[in-house]
Design a protein around this motif. Sequence first.
Motif, PDB file in Angstrom:
ATOM      1  N   LEU A 268       0.820  -1.211   0.000  1.00 24.22           N
ATOM      2  CA  LEU A 268       0.000   0.000   0.000  1.00 24.22           C
ATOM      3  C   LEU A 268       0.856   1.264   0.000  1.00 24.22           C
ATOM      4  CD1 LEU A 268      -2.987  -0.741   2.417  1.00 24.22           C
ATOM      5  CD2 LEU A 268      -3.107  -0.236  -0.026  1.00 24.22           C
ATOM      6  N   SER A 326      -3.038  -0.666  -8.941  1.00 29.35           N
ATOM      7  CA  SER A 326      -3.109   0.588  -8.184  1.00 29.35           C
ATOM      8  C   SER A 326      -4.352   1.378  -8.559  1.00 29.35           C
ATOM      9  CB  SER A 326      -1.850   1.423  -8.443  1.00 29.35           C
ATOM     10  OG  SER A 326      -0.705   0.760  -7.957  1.00 29.35           O
ATOM     11  N   LEU A 329      -7.343  -0.280  -6.983  1.00 33.30           N
ATOM     12  CA  LEU A 329      -7.313  -0.029  -5.540  1.00 33.30           C
ATOM     13  C   LEU A 329      -7.755   1.396  -5.241  1.00 33.30           C
ATOM     14  CD1 LEU A 329      -6.523  -1.241  -2.775  1.00 33.30           C
ATOM     15  CD2 LEU A 329      -4.229  -0.322  -3.141  1.00 33.30           C
TER      16      LEU A 329
END
Length: 346
Positions: A268, A326, A329
Amino acid sequence: MRLTLEPADLRNAVAAGVLVPGQDAALLNFLQQQHPERASFQLAHVAYYLGAMLIIGAMGWLLTEAWMNIGEGALLLFSAAYMLFFTLCGRSMWQRGQQIPGGLLGAVAVSMTPLLIFALQHLMGWWPQDDGLGNYDAYYRYVQGSWLVMEAGTLVVGLLMLRLLPFPFIVMPIALALWFMSMDLTELLFSDSFNWEQRRWTSLWFGLLVLLGSLWIDGRTQRDYAFWGYLAGLLAFWGGLSLMDSNSELGKALYCLINLGLMAVAVLLRRSLFMIFGGLGVAAYLGHLSYEVFADSLLFPIILSLIGLAVIGLGLMYQKRRDAFSAQLRSKIPTSWQNFLPALRR
């Protein structure tokens, strides 16, 4: 998404006509001046950091009892002269563009603060006579409320040094002083009832607070101060967690899950430090399984090898689809959270 530029990338840009010849060197020099900690880590940088750590060790936890015998006055003058010398040398190097060695010498000067305050307290008769800790090397080995003035002084000097030399490594002695302060304050409050179990919990919670603080400043400053905050926080958090006694397999499995969580945080935040500490914790748990739980199993190493291959495969898949992952997310995380996570900020 963060990109890492190498000199070869800039040369390729010149060859492609994107940059005018000569601009590549100028741009590289500018970026290195703005972000010296992100410059390519060369052998000279290893020498800089090793030299600084040798000085910090020599004037800190490796200081022998013989130095205590030279007298408080001489010790005070010696430490003050060292601090002034390292500060002036660091400032001079910084102004000449040598920001890495200059900043490291500033950190060395900050690390001398506890010794200077220790000598001053003894010279002025302000040192508690009943603490039983008369030697400076005990500062790094024992938890004691008597050290609080030294730690507070280190915090103040460290913050002032950051104003003079804004170099991220100076965060490290500041974080170390705060860690010691959290232990010593707790010992002062609980006195004799402050046992090793409580110290481990104190270290864990302090490390968690440092990690949250580093997360808050990550990406908000021009220089990468968060890196050293993450390192100090992980040392305190992971160290306290790993030293806890757990007599149940459930507790050990929970330890493994927490370390897997650290590895997820590494993805993350795009911070490899979390992956390193998490990987060490998972490896320790697997070692426990291998030597105690499945000591007589023939299938355990085979299954573990297959899991390892699967993890490598997942890593390769993530590397190929990193941008798409990404983006997905980011689309699933609220905007307020995106602004809080450094790796997802635009």
